[in-house]
Each structure stands twice: as structure tokens, then as C-alpha cells.
Design an enzyme around this catalytic site. Structure first.
Site, PDB file in Angstrom:
ATOM      1  N   TYR A 219       4.279 -14.217   3.279  1.00  0.00           N
ATOM      2  CA  TYR A 219       2.953 -14.115   3.884  1.00  0.00           C
ATOM      3  C   TYR A 219       2.353 -15.267   4.106  1.00  0.00           C
ATOM      4  CZ  TYR A 219       2.997  -8.860   4.044  1.00  0.00           C
ATOM      5  OH  TYR A 219       3.208  -7.698   4.109  1.00  0.00           O
TER       6      TYR A 219
ATOM      7  N   ASP B 259      -4.415  -5.271  -3.772  1.00  0.00           N
ATOM      8  CA  ASP B 259      -3.403  -5.608  -2.729  1.00  0.00           C
ATOM      9  C   ASP B 259      -2.872  -6.781  -3.074  1.00  0.00           C
ATOM     10  OD1 ASP B 259      -2.676  -4.738   0.088  1.00  0.00           O
ATOM     11  OD2 ASP B 259      -2.334  -6.898  -0.179  1.00  0.00           O
TER      12      ASP B 259
ATOM     13  N   ARG C 159       1.571   3.773  -2.832  1.00  0.00           N
ATOM     14  CA  ARG C 159       0.552   3.898  -1.733  1.00  0.00           C
ATOM     15  C   ARG C 159      -0.229   5.250  -1.998  1.00  0.00           C
ATOM     16  NH1 ARG C 159       0.449  -0.041   2.911  1.00  0.00           N
ATOM     17  NH2 ARG C 159       0.918  -1.948   2.012  1.00  0.00           N
TER      18      ARG C 159
ATOM     19  N   ARG D 103     -13.253   4.477   3.133  1.00  0.00           N
ATOM     20  CA  ARG D 103     -12.791   3.271   3.803  1.00  0.00           C
ATOM     21  C   ARG D 103     -13.856   3.184   5.384  1.00  0.00           C
ATOM     22  NH1 ARG D 103     -11.605  -0.160   6.652  1.00  0.00           N
ATOM     23  NH2 ARG D 103      -9.621  -0.907   7.300  1.00  0.00           N
TER      24      ARG D 103
ATOM     25  N   ARG E 271      -4.404   5.845   3.444  1.00  0.00           N
ATOM     26  CA  ARG E 271      -5.365   6.312   4.547  1.00  0.00           C
ATOM     27  C   ARG E 271      -4.703   7.739   5.049  1.00  0.00           C
ATOM     28  NH1 ARG E 271      -3.890   1.103   8.317  1.00  0.00           N
ATOM     29  NH2 ARG E 271      -2.163   1.694   6.764  1.00  0.00           N
TER      30      ARG E 271
HETATM   31  O1  CP3 Z   1      -0.200   2.130  -4.128  1.00  0.00           O
HETATM   32  C1  CP3 Z   1      -1.236   2.243  -4.076  1.00  0.00           C
HETATM   33  O2  CP3 Z   1      -1.914   3.374  -3.805  1.00  0.00           O
HETATM   34  C2  CP3 Z   1      -2.068   1.129  -4.613  1.00  0.00           C
HETATM   35  C3  CP3 Z   1      -2.766   0.084  -3.699  1.00  0.00           C
HETATM   36  C4  CP3 Z   1      -1.607  -0.579  -2.953  1.00  0.00           C
HETATM   37  C5  CP3 Z   1      -2.302  -1.158  -1.361  1.00  0.00           C
HETATM   38  N1  CP3 Z   1      -1.237  -2.060  -1.139  1.00  0.00           N
HETATM   39  C6  CP3 Z   1      -3.391  -0.723  -0.857  1.00  0.00           C
HETATM   40  C7  CP3 Z   1      -3.330  -1.008   0.605  1.00  0.00           C
HETATM   41  C8  CP3 Z   1      -0.531  -1.676  -3.312  1.00  0.00           C
HETATM   42  C9  CP3 Z   1       0.153  -1.367  -4.370  1.00  0.00           C
HETATM   43  C10 CP3 Z   1      -0.188  -2.273  -2.116  1.00  0.00           C
HETATM   44  C11 CP3 Z   1       0.615  -3.496  -2.155  1.00  0.00           C
HETATM   45  C12 CP3 Z   1       1.206  -4.149  -0.879  1.00  0.00           C
HETATM   46  N2  CP3 Z   1       0.204  -4.705  -0.031  1.00  0.00           N
HETATM   47  C13 CP3 Z   1       2.451  -4.484  -0.643  1.00  0.00           C
HETATM   48  C14 CP3 Z   1       3.520  -4.083  -1.120  1.00  0.00           C
HETATM   49  C15 CP3 Z   1       3.923  -2.686  -0.971  1.00  0.00           C
HETATM   50  C16 CP3 Z   1       4.811  -2.411   0.165  1.00  0.00           C
HETATM   51  O3  CP3 Z   1       4.096  -1.358   0.853  1.00  0.00           O
HETATM   52  O4  CP3 Z   1       5.876  -2.972   0.355  1.00  0.00           O
HETATM   53  C17 CP3 Z   1       2.209  -5.248   0.844  1.00  0.00           C
HETATM   54  C18 CP3 Z   1       3.423  -5.713   1.770  1.00  0.00           C
HETATM   55  C19 CP3 Z   1       0.980  -5.303   1.028  1.00  0.00           C
HETATM   56  C20 CP3 Z   1       0.262  -6.163   2.211  1.00  0.00           C
HETATM   57  C21 CP3 Z   1      -0.346  -5.185   2.724  1.00  0.00           C
HETATM   58  N3  CP3 Z   1      -1.649  -4.666   2.387  1.00  0.00           N
HETATM   59  C22 CP3 Z   1      -0.060  -4.802   4.189  1.00  0.00           C
HETATM   60  C23 CP3 Z   1       1.153  -5.138   4.924  1.00  0.00           C
HETATM   61  C24 CP3 Z   1      -1.159  -3.981   4.498  1.00  0.00           C
HETATM   62  C25 CP3 Z   1      -1.322  -3.232   6.108  1.00  0.00           C
HETATM   63  C26 CP3 Z   1      -0.635  -2.131   6.138  1.00  0.00           C
HETATM   64  C27 CP3 Z   1      -1.184  -1.164   7.102  1.00  0.00           C
HETATM   65  O5  CP3 Z   1      -0.390  -0.298   7.278  1.00  0.00           O
HETATM   66  O6  CP3 Z   1      -2.403  -1.439   7.665  1.00  0.00           O
HETATM   67  C28 CP3 Z   1      -2.146  -3.880   3.657  1.00  0.00           C
HETATM   68  C29 CP3 Z   1      -3.547  -3.203   3.685  1.00  0.00           C
HETATM   69  C30 CP3 Z   1      -3.424  -1.965   2.469  1.00  0.00           C
HETATM   70  N4  CP3 Z   1      -3.064  -2.345   1.356  1.00  0.00           N
HETATM   71  C31 CP3 Z   1      -3.824  -0.685   2.782  1.00  0.00           C
HETATM   72  C32 CP3 Z   1      -3.843  -0.064   1.472  1.00  0.00           C
HETATM   73  C33 CP3 Z   1      -4.319   1.229   1.075  1.00  0.00           C
HETATM   74  C34 CP3 Z   1      -4.422  -0.148   4.240  1.00  0.00           C
HETATM   75  C35 CP3 Z   1      -5.666  -0.715   4.266  1.00  0.00           C
HETATM   76  C36 CP3 Z   1      -6.624   0.260   5.190  1.00  0.00           C
HETATM   77  O7  CP3 Z   1      -7.114   0.985   4.564  1.00  0.00           O
HETATM   78  O8  CP3 Z   1      -6.661  -0.289   6.341  1.00  0.00           O
END
Ligand code: CP3
Length: 357
Positions: A166, A89, A40, A53, A44
């Protein structure tokens, strides 16, 4: 057939990428310093990410290749890390499977038509070709062009279990009630669902490789909810299928959290590198795993301290790895949204400095 959907043959490595510390560590070769990147890393906690964003929803960002590429490249260059991960994602793949995905404000992902029964599983679409995700491959192509030529780009997907969780729950979960109920009461339907997911994933990863990714990571973020016996019976064969389907020669990082009781089984499922969370001691976990590379495992929450504490705790992780070939420094899980950027930069600098051979 979609050009991006074909597998094999597309994996190209320039000398600069092949000899990069990250790729060398994946192959357990000697490195001048321990390579580091952060899950990640484009997110944010970074003002520049929040600025972009503010103009788009999260899904819009993922689906506009220029935008996805911009945040990917910016984060990698700003932090000085040794690998970039494509901005996307794990849940994007479930849209072409017929699931109705939304990222609701403040709630995280929501799936409006979750799978609960065998009949629901039958309605999940087989992804015949993965061209529905062409926007991801285009983002990979642009990123490969814009990124420093010696920094590898990592493609990724969710592992079958984490995606199934999910799909069954309709979002995040604490107890995985719907997921486990399907698994325990109707193993046939469970395996059918996992097979549909797994078949889509190898194709999806290979299309990212063909577009220009040098390595791939499989995120099994929620697999720690399972006992070892359930993992072996209900999950391992499907994760193994995904990993075995990846284009030969492409390093696979196999990551999960809460996996202290599952590490040997994860290794059995496959991967060149096993991702460790912060709950285990890196040296003990590595001793259990044996002949494989490891990635991890700094506690993300320790970034909410001072550069001095960050450095001391980074040193502890590095001391446990003891400069043995095959360690990639990372967090134990993703960077949290409010993390101070200066501590993230301090972490990357500390890793490079403290690990210089
Ligand atoms: O790592 C990186 O920089 C690459 C991008 C990336 C994202 N999601 C961007 C993202 C990667 C590799 C993921 C993987 C992902 N997505 C996982 C596995 C990694 C982990 O954390 O275990 C999971 C479980 C997800 C599913 C997911 N996507 C969730 C649960 C959420 C919400 C999280 C939150 O805190 O709101 C997301 C959204 C998400 N994916 C964001 C980002 C930057 C936040 C979105 C936003 O800007 O609002």
C-alpha cells in the site's frame, strides 16, 4: 514512554477465556465444537453497521473508541461467533509513519504520498512509540469490558509486505509494479522500509494485547503476488521479526491469500495458526504444514446462495478437518459487502452443529 507502548507483562487470561474453544484450538487442544469467527464480521453487509457508518466516515469510526467497540461487540453477539476482532484497519499504523491516508468514497484506501525511491524511504518516520494509536487500545479496553466474558478478542495488524505494497503503490494494486520495482532494483531501500514497518508492528500488537486482546492476527492479504524465492529473500525475515516480537503465550494467526505456493515458508516465518484461503483443500494444506493449527477456509462467495448450500459447503470444510484438534473455522478471505446476513448466521449455526463432538 507511553503506557500502552510497553511490551510484556500485560497479557492476562481469565479461566473462561483460556478454556474457550477458540483459545483451545489455537493451542491444538480438544474442543467441544469447532470454533468459528469470520474476517470482516463487522462490516457493510450488516444493516446495523451501515446505520452507524451513515453518521461517520470510516476513519472517524476507527478513531472513536466507543463506536469501534460498539460495532465489534454487536457483530460478535449477533452472529454467535466464538471470537471477536477489534474494529480497526491494517492501514492505521501508516499514519504515524508520515503517510497521508484517505479512504476515498468508492475507491478504497488512497495514500497521497507513496514511497517510490530510497529518498522516500528515508523520509518514512520510525514509529518510536505507538501511542499515536491510543484510540485502538482504548477500543480494545472498552470491547473487553462489553464483550461476553468467555469470548476472546483478537487484535491485528497488516504484515510488512501487505503494508509496504500500500505504501509503495499508494493504494490497492493488481501487479504491484512500484512495490516490486523498489524490491528488485534497490534491495537496501526495500529492507530499510520493511524494517521500519516491522519494528512498529510488534509494538503495536503488544499494545493491543496489553489493552486486553487474547490473540493476534497478522494479515498478509496480498503476499500471494510473490514467488517463493522472493518471499524468502524480501519478506520472510521481516514477518518473522514481527511474530517473534509478540508477547510470549499470545497465539499468533498468520494469514494470507493466494498462498498455495507459500504455505511452508509462511509457517517458517511463524505463527501458531496458519490462515488458509479457499483456493486450497484444507486437508492437503494441513498435511503440508504439519504441526501447526489452521484457520479457514470457506469461500466467501458461497454465502451468496442458500442456507442449504452454505451448510453443505461448511460440511465439506469440516470433513476435511475431521475434528482434529487445531482447526478454527473461518472464511478464506473477508465477508463481502452485499452478503445476506441470514446466510452468515446459518453458517455459524451449521459449523457448531455439524462439528459438535
Ligand atoms: O474483520 C473485522 O471485522 C475487523 C475490521 C477490519 C477492517 N479491515 C474493517 C474495514 C479488518 C481486520 C481489516 C483488515 C484490512 N484492511 C485488510 C486485511 C484483510 C483483507 O481483507 O485482506 C486490508 C487489505 C485492509 C485495507 C482496506 N480497508 C481496504 C482495501 C478497504 C476498502 C475495502 C472496501 O471494500 O471498501 C478498507 C476499508 C474497511 N476496513 C472497511 C471495513 C469494515 C469498509 C469501510 C467502509 O465502511 O466503507
Amino acid at each position: 514512554m507511553s503506557q500502552a507502548g510497553t511490551s510484556g507483562g500485560g497479557f492476562q487470561l481469565t479461566e473462561a477465556l483460556r478454556d474457550s474453544p477458540f483459545m483451545r484450538a489455537c493451542r491444538r487442544e480438544q474442543v467441544p465444537y469447532t470454533p468459528v469467527w469470520l474476517m470482516r464480521q463487522a462490516g457493510r453487509y450488516m444493516k446495523e453497521y451501515r446505520d452507524v457508518r451513515a453518521r461517520y466516515s470510516f476513519l472517524e469510526m476507527c478513531k472513536q473508541p466507543e463506536v469501534a467497540s460498539e460495532v465489534t461487540v454487536y457483530a460478535a453477539h449477533r452472529l454467535g461467533v466464538d471470537a471477536a476482532i477489534i474494529f480497526a484497519d491494517i492501514l492505521l499504523i501508516i499514519e504515524p509513519m508520515g503517510l497521508d491516508l484517505e479512504f476515498a468514497k468508492g475507491e478504497g484506501p488512497v495514500i497521497h504520498n507513496p514511497v517510490r525511491t530510497a529518498a522516500d524511504v528515508d523520509r518514512v518516520r520510525e514509529v518510536e512509540d505507538v501511542s499515536a494509536l491510543d484510540y485502538v487500545y482504548e477500543a480494545v479496553r472498552i470491547t473487553r469490558r462489553e464483550l461476553r466474558h468467555d469470548i476472546p478478542l483478537i487484535g491485528f495488524c497488516g504484515a510488512p509486505f501487505t503494508l509496504a505494497s500500500y505504501i509503495c503503490e499508494g493504494g490497492g494494486s493488481k501487479n504491484y509494479l512500484h512495490t516490486k520495482r523498489l524490491m528488485y532494483t534497490d534491495p537496501g531501500a526495500w529492507h530499510a522500509l520493511m524494517s521500519k514497518i516491522a519494528r512498529a508492528l510488534s509494538q503495536y500488537l503488544n499494545a493491543q494485547v496489553e489493552a486486553g486482546a487474547q490473540a493476534v492476527q497478522i494479515f498478509d492479504s496480498w503476499v500471494g503476488a510473490l514467488s517463493p524465492d522472493d518471499y524468502r529473500e524480501y519478506v520472510l525475515p521481516h514477518t518473522r521479526e514481527v511474530i517473534e516480537g509478540v508477547t510470549p503465550g499470545v497465539p499468533v494467526i498468520h494469514f494470507g491469500t493466494n498462498t498455495a505456493t507459500l504455505l511452508e515458508l509462511m509457517k517458517e516465518a511463524g505463527g501458531d495458526v496458519i490462515g488458509l484461503d479457499w483456493r486450497v483443500r484444507l486437508d492437503e494444506a494441513w498435511a503440508r504444514l504439519g504441526d501447526v493449527a489452521v484457520q479457514g477456509n470457506f469461500d466467501s462467495v458461497a454465502l451468496f446462495t442458500t442456507p442449504e448450500v452454505v451448510r453443505r459447503r461448511a460440511k465439506d470444510v469440516l470433513d476435511r478437518a475431521a475434528n482434529r484438534p487445531g482447526h478454527i473455522f473461518n472464511l478464506g478471505h473477508g465477508i463481502l459487502p452485499e452478503t445476506p446476513v441470514e446466510n452468515v448466521v446459518a453458517l455459524v449455526e451449521a459449523v457448531h452443529e455439524l462439528s459438535a463432538r
